[in-house]
Design an enzyme around this catalytic site. Structure first.
Site, mmCIF file in Angstrom:
data_model
loop_
_atom_site.group_PDB
_atom_site.id
_atom_site.type_symbol
_atom_site.label_atom_id
_atom_site.label_comp_id
_atom_site.label_asym_id
_atom_site.label_seq_id
_atom_site.Cartn_x
_atom_site.Cartn_y
_atom_site.Cartn_z
ATOM 1 N N SER A 124 0.834 -1.200 0.000
ATOM 2 C CA SER A 124 0.000 0.000 0.000
ATOM 3 C C SER A 124 0.865 1.245 0.000
ATOM 4 O O SER A 124 1.972 1.253 0.563
ATOM 5 C CB SER A 124 -0.871 -0.024 1.260
ATOM 6 O OG SER A 124 -1.439 1.232 1.494
ATOM 7 N N TYR A 149 -2.056 -1.615 10.879
ATOM 8 C CA TYR A 149 -2.252 -2.131 9.510
ATOM 9 C C TYR A 149 -1.096 -1.710 8.613
ATOM 10 O O TYR A 149 -0.502 -2.516 7.909
ATOM 11 C CB TYR A 149 -3.593 -1.618 8.938
ATOM 12 C CG TYR A 149 -3.673 -1.781 7.432
ATOM 13 C CD1 TYR A 149 -3.877 -3.033 6.856
ATOM 14 C CD2 TYR A 149 -3.505 -0.683 6.571
ATOM 15 C CE1 TYR A 149 -3.915 -3.191 5.479
ATOM 16 C CE2 TYR A 149 -3.540 -0.829 5.197
ATOM 17 C CZ TYR A 149 -3.753 -2.089 4.659
ATOM 18 O OH TYR A 149 -3.775 -2.245 3.291
ATOM 19 N N LYS A 153 2.058 -3.955 6.532
ATOM 20 C CA LYS A 153 2.470 -3.863 5.119
ATOM 21 C C LYS A 153 3.967 -3.568 5.043
ATOM 22 O O LYS A 153 4.703 -4.162 4.266
ATOM 23 C CB LYS A 153 1.688 -2.750 4.400
ATOM 24 C CG LYS A 153 0.222 -3.053 4.208
ATOM 25 C CD LYS A 153 0.023 -4.203 3.243
ATOM 26 C CE LYS A 153 -1.372 -4.742 3.263
ATOM 27 N NZ LYS A 153 -1.514 -6.068 2.678
HETATM 28 P P1 NAD Z 1 -10.567 -7.875 1.131
HETATM 29 O O1 NAD Z 1 -10.773 -7.905 2.605
HETATM 30 O O2 NAD Z 1 -11.756 -7.706 0.271
HETATM 31 O O3 NAD Z 1 -9.768 -9.168 0.660
HETATM 32 C C1 NAD Z 1 -8.870 -9.857 1.497
HETATM 33 C C2 NAD Z 1 -9.236 -11.326 1.438
HETATM 34 O O4 NAD Z 1 -8.328 -12.076 2.259
HETATM 35 C C3 NAD Z 1 -10.637 -11.606 1.968
HETATM 36 O O5 NAD Z 1 -11.315 -12.410 1.041
HETATM 37 C C4 NAD Z 1 -10.395 -12.357 3.267
HETATM 38 O O6 NAD Z 1 -11.434 -13.262 3.547
HETATM 39 C C5 NAD Z 1 -9.075 -13.037 2.975
HETATM 40 N N1 NAD Z 1 -8.254 -13.391 4.148
HETATM 41 C C6 NAD Z 1 -7.829 -12.597 5.154
HETATM 42 N N2 NAD Z 1 -7.057 -13.305 6.002
HETATM 43 C C7 NAD Z 1 -6.989 -14.574 5.514
HETATM 44 C C8 NAD Z 1 -6.344 -15.746 5.942
HETATM 45 N N3 NAD Z 1 -5.608 -15.790 7.058
HETATM 46 N N4 NAD Z 1 -6.489 -16.868 5.191
HETATM 47 C C9 NAD Z 1 -7.243 -16.849 4.056
HETATM 48 N N5 NAD Z 1 -7.869 -15.757 3.611
HETATM 49 C C10 NAD Z 1 -7.750 -14.631 4.334
HETATM 50 O O7 NAD Z 1 -9.494 -6.721 0.838
HETATM 51 P P2 NAD Z 1 -9.018 -6.111 -0.543
HETATM 52 O O8 NAD Z 1 -9.458 -4.706 -0.579
HETATM 53 O O9 NAD Z 1 -9.361 -7.020 -1.663
HETATM 54 O O10 NAD Z 1 -7.459 -6.094 -0.290
HETATM 55 C C11 NAD Z 1 -6.615 -7.133 -0.752
HETATM 56 C C12 NAD Z 1 -5.206 -6.862 -0.280
HETATM 57 O O11 NAD Z 1 -4.790 -5.587 -0.773
HETATM 58 C C13 NAD Z 1 -5.062 -6.791 1.241
HETATM 59 O O12 NAD Z 1 -3.831 -7.354 1.608
HETATM 60 C C14 NAD Z 1 -5.080 -5.313 1.517
HETATM 61 O O13 NAD Z 1 -4.392 -4.986 2.706
HETATM 62 C C15 NAD Z 1 -4.344 -4.772 0.298
HETATM 63 N N6 NAD Z 1 -4.661 -3.370 0.012
HETATM 64 C C16 NAD Z 1 -5.950 -2.996 -0.139
HETATM 65 C C17 NAD Z 1 -6.262 -1.668 -0.392
HETATM 66 C C18 NAD Z 1 -7.684 -1.230 -0.561
HETATM 67 O O14 NAD Z 1 -7.953 -0.028 -0.533
HETATM 68 N N7 NAD Z 1 -8.651 -2.112 -0.764
HETATM 69 C C19 NAD Z 1 -5.238 -0.713 -0.490
HETATM 70 C C20 NAD Z 1 -3.909 -1.134 -0.343
HETATM 71 C C21 NAD Z 1 -3.639 -2.476 -0.097
HETATM 72 C C1 UD1 Z 2 -7.252 4.679 3.877
HETATM 73 C C2 UD1 Z 2 -6.224 4.333 4.919
HETATM 74 C C3 UD1 Z 2 -5.008 3.715 4.244
HETATM 75 C C4 UD1 Z 2 -5.431 2.499 3.428
HETATM 76 C C5 UD1 Z 2 -6.516 2.906 2.436
HETATM 77 C C6 UD1 Z 2 -7.068 1.709 1.740
HETATM 78 C C7 UD1 Z 2 -6.572 5.913 6.764
HETATM 79 C C8 UD1 Z 2 -6.023 7.078 7.508
HETATM 80 N N1 UD1 Z 2 -5.876 5.514 5.677
HETATM 81 O O1 UD1 Z 2 -6.672 5.612 2.973
HETATM 82 O O2 UD1 Z 2 -4.058 3.321 5.209
HETATM 83 O O3 UD1 Z 2 -4.329 1.957 2.721
HETATM 84 O O4 UD1 Z 2 -7.610 3.526 3.149
HETATM 85 O O5 UD1 Z 2 -7.870 2.127 0.687
HETATM 86 O O6 UD1 Z 2 -7.591 5.331 7.137
HETATM 87 N N2 UD1 Z 2 -13.258 10.532 3.552
HETATM 88 C C9 UD1 Z 2 -14.299 11.350 3.934
HETATM 89 N N3 UD1 Z 2 -15.387 10.770 4.501
HETATM 90 C C10 UD1 Z 2 -15.503 9.411 4.684
HETATM 91 C C11 UD1 Z 2 -14.435 8.585 4.267
HETATM 92 C C12 UD1 Z 2 -13.321 9.185 3.725
HETATM 93 O O7 UD1 Z 2 -14.245 12.571 3.790
HETATM 94 O O8 UD1 Z 2 -16.529 8.941 5.218
HETATM 95 C C13 UD1 Z 2 -12.077 11.159 2.931
HETATM 96 C C14 UD1 Z 2 -10.796 10.935 3.718
HETATM 97 O O9 UD1 Z 2 -10.590 11.935 4.660
HETATM 98 C C15 UD1 Z 2 -9.758 10.965 2.598
HETATM 99 C C16 UD1 Z 2 -10.504 10.431 1.367
HETATM 100 O O10 UD1 Z 2 -11.889 10.548 1.671
HETATM 101 O O11 UD1 Z 2 -9.382 12.274 2.345
HETATM 102 C C17 UD1 Z 2 -10.187 8.978 1.082
HETATM 103 O O12 UD1 Z 2 -10.382 8.221 2.277
HETATM 104 P P1 UD1 Z 2 -10.282 6.621 2.301
HETATM 105 O O13 UD1 Z 2 -11.130 6.061 1.231
HETATM 106 O O14 UD1 Z 2 -10.546 6.194 3.700
HETATM 107 O O15 UD1 Z 2 -8.781 6.346 1.879
HETATM 108 P P2 UD1 Z 2 -7.411 6.886 2.498
HETATM 109 O O16 UD1 Z 2 -7.629 7.741 3.683
HETATM 110 O O17 UD1 Z 2 -6.618 7.462 1.390
#
Ligand code: NAD
Ligand code: UD1
Length: 355
Positions: A124, A149, A153
Site C-alpha cells: 500500500s 495495519y 504492510k
Molecule cells: P478484502 O478484505 O476484500 O480481501 C482480502 C481477502 O483475504 C478476503 O477475502 C479475506 O477473507 C481473505 N483473508 C484474510 N485473512 C486470511 C487468511 N488468514 N487466510 C485466508 N484468507 C484470508 O481486501 P481487498 O481490498 O481485496 O485487499 C486485498 C489486499 O490488498 C489486502 O492485503 C489489503 O491490505 C491490500 N490493500 C488494499 C487496499 C484497498 O484499498 N482495498 C489498499 C492497499 C492495499
Molecule cells: C485509507 C487508509 C489507508 C489504506 C486505504 C485503503 C486511513 C487514515 N488511511 O486511505 O491506510 O491503505 O484507506 O484504501 O484510514 N473521507 C471522507 N469521509 C468518509 C471517508 C473518507 O471525507 O466517510 C475522505 C478521507 O478523509 C480521505 C478520502 O476521503 O481524504 C479517502 O479516504 P479513504 O477512502 O478512507 O482512503 P485513504 O484515507 O486514502
C-alpha cells in the site's frame, strides 16, 4: 501460467481473478472468507465462463497450505490475504500482526520447501508515511506508519525482500546453503486508492458494517442505505479544501497484477511498483462525479478532519509504465459509473437482496 491467489474471494482478488482468466492464465484461490463470500468466485466464473479451483483454508495454516500448494504448484502466488481496516487494526493490533505477518511467513516457508519462486504482494502507498510530497516515487524512503495495519504492510515488504536476498547466491543461482531450491522473484505492488467495480456489475466491493473508505460510503448514501456522507475536513491547503487521493479503477489495478505476475515469471530479485493513475481528485470532486453517475446529488456534510489523514497522496506511476508496460486507462467517470452499477444492482452486497 498457473496462478494462486490468496484472499482471491476479496474485493481486489476477485477482480484480479477475472483479469487473469481473461489473459489466459489459470487461477486457484485460497480464502477463509473472514471478509468475503464464495459467491464472488461463482460470479468470477460467470463473467469469464472459466473455472477457478477454490480452497477454503487459512493461509497462515502451514499444513493446509503445503497440501494446496503441492497440489497446485503455481508459477506465481499473488498474496492478497490480509486484514485491512485501519481503525480496527488500532483496536486489534495483535490479530492484525498475527494474521498479516503469519500468512506471509507461512507462504515463504512453503515456497522454500516446495521450490516455488514467484510471489506478487499487495502492499500500500501507506508505507510512504507522511514525509514526502506527492507524487511518490518507488525509491522514496519508507516512512513511519500511523497504524498497525500500515506497519504490517511495511514489515511484510521487508520480510519478502529479506527472503529474496537470502534465496539468491552471488552468481544468481539458488542459495542452497540457505535452504532455497530456487531464487525468489518478489514483486511488491503499492496500491493507491482502489475503487470501482467490474463493468458487469456482478462483482464489487462489499464492506462489512459501516464503510471506512470514501467510495463505498458514497455508494451507500447514493443507494439510500445511509443518510449522508461526512466529509472529513474542508480546511486543507487544496483548491477546494478537501484531501486529494489517487483513485484507481479496480480493473486497472487487476490488469496491473497480470503484468506483475508475468514480470515475476521472467525476472529474479525484488521489484517495487506503484499502481496508481498519477492524477489526484479531491473528496468533493469524487462526490460530484458520483452524483453525475447515479443521476442525483449525493448528500454530504462537512465534518472535522479524521485523525491520521494526510492532505495529499498520489503516485508517480511512470515505473510501472516503463517496466511493466502498464498504465491505468479508466478515469473517475468510469469509476463512478461502475461503482454505481455494482451498488445499485447489489444494494446489500453478495448473498443478500433488497434494501
Ligand atoms: P478484502 O478484505 O476484500 O480481501 C482480502 C481477502 O483475504 C478476503 O477475502 C479475506 O477473507 C481473505 N483473508 C484474510 N485473512 C486470511 C487468511 N488468514 N487466510 C485466508 N484468507 C484470508 O481486501 P481487498 O481490498 O481485496 O485487499 C486485498 C489486499 O490488498 C489486502 O492485503 C489489503 O491490505 C491490500 N490493500 C488494499 C487496499 C484497498 O484499498 N482495498 C489498499 C492497499 C492495499
Ligand atoms: C485509507 C487508509 C489507508 C489504506 C486505504 C485503503 C486511513 C487514515 N488511511 O486511505 O491506510 O491503505 O484507506 O484504501 O484510514 N473521507 C471522507 N469521509 C468518509 C471517508 C473518507 O471525507 O466517510 C475522505 C478521507 O478523509 C480521505 C478520502 O476521503 O481524504 C479517502 O479516504 P479513504 O477512502 O478512507 O482512503 P485513504 O484515507 O486514502
Amino acid at each position: 501460467m498457473k496462478t494462486l491467489l490468496t484472499g482471491g474471494a476479496g474485493y481486489i482478488g476477485s477482480h484480479t481473478a477475472v483479469a487473469m482468466l481473461e489473459a489466459g492464465h489459470e487461477v486457484a484461490v485460497v480464502d477463509n472468507y473472514v471478509n468475503s463470500s464464495a459467491e464472488a468466485i461463482s460470479r468470477v466464473e460467470k463473467i469469464t465462463g472459466k473455472k477457478v479451483s477454490l480452497y477454503d483454508a487459512d493461509v497462515a495454516d502451514k499444513e493446509s497450505m503445503m497440501e494446496i500448494l503441492s497440489a497446485e504448484m503455481p508459477d506465481c502466488i499473488i498474496h492478497f490475504a490480509g486484514l485491512k481496516a485501519v481503525g480496527e487494526s488500532v483496536a486489534m493490533p495483535v490479530e492484525y500482526y498475527r494474521n498479516n505477518i503469519d500468512t506471509t511467513l507461512t507462504l515463504l516457508e512453503c515456497m522454500r520447501e516446495l521450490g516455488l519462486s514467484n510471489i506478487v504482494f499487495s502492499s500500500s502507498a501507506t508505507v510512504y508515511g507522511e514525509d514526502h510530497i506527492p507524487p511518490f516515487t518507488e525509491d522514496a524512503t519508507k516512512g513511519m506508519c500511523t497504524n498497525p495495519y500500515g506497519w504490517t504492510k511495511w514489515m511484510q515488504e521487508q520480510m519478502l525482500t529479506d527472503a529474496q536476498f537470502s534465496s539468491e547466491a552471488s552468481d544468481g543461482s539458488a542459495n542452497t546453503a540457505n535452504g532455497w531450491k530456487t531464487p525468489l522473484s518478489v514483486v511488491l505492488l503499492r496500491y493507491f486508492n482502489p475503487v470501482g467495480a467490474h463493468e458487469s456489475g456482478l462483482i464489487g466491493e462489499d464492506p462489512q458494517g459501516i464503510p471506512n473508505n470514501l467510495m463505498p460510503y458514497i455508494s451507500q448514501v447514493a443507494v439510500g442505505r445511509r443518510d449522508h456522507l461526512t466529509v472529513f475536513g474542508n480546511d486543507y491547503d487544496t483548491p477546494d479544501g478537501t484531501c486529494r487521493r489517487d483513485y484507481i479503477h479496480v480493473m486497472d489495478l487487476a490488469e496491473g497484477h497480470v503484468k506483475a505476475a508475468e514480470y515475476a515469471d521472467t525476472h529474479k530479485g525484488t521489484e517495487v511498483f506503484n499502481l496508481g493513475t498519477g492524477s489526484p481528485y479531491s473528496v468533493l470532486e469524487m462526490v460530484d462525479a458520483f452524483g453525475r453517475a447515479c443521476g442525483h446529488a449525493v448528500a454530504y456534510e462537512i465534518g472535522a478532519r479524521r485523525a491520521g489523514d494526510v492532505q495529499d497522496s498520489w503516485a508517480d506511476a511512470s515505473k510501472a509504465k516503463a517496466v511493466l508496460g502498464w498504465e491505468a486507462s479508466r478515469g473517475i467517470d468510469e469509476i463512478c459509473r461502475d461503482a454505481w452499477n455494482w451498488q445499485s444492482h447489489n444494494p446489500q452486497g453478495y448473498n443478500k437482496t433488497g434494501l
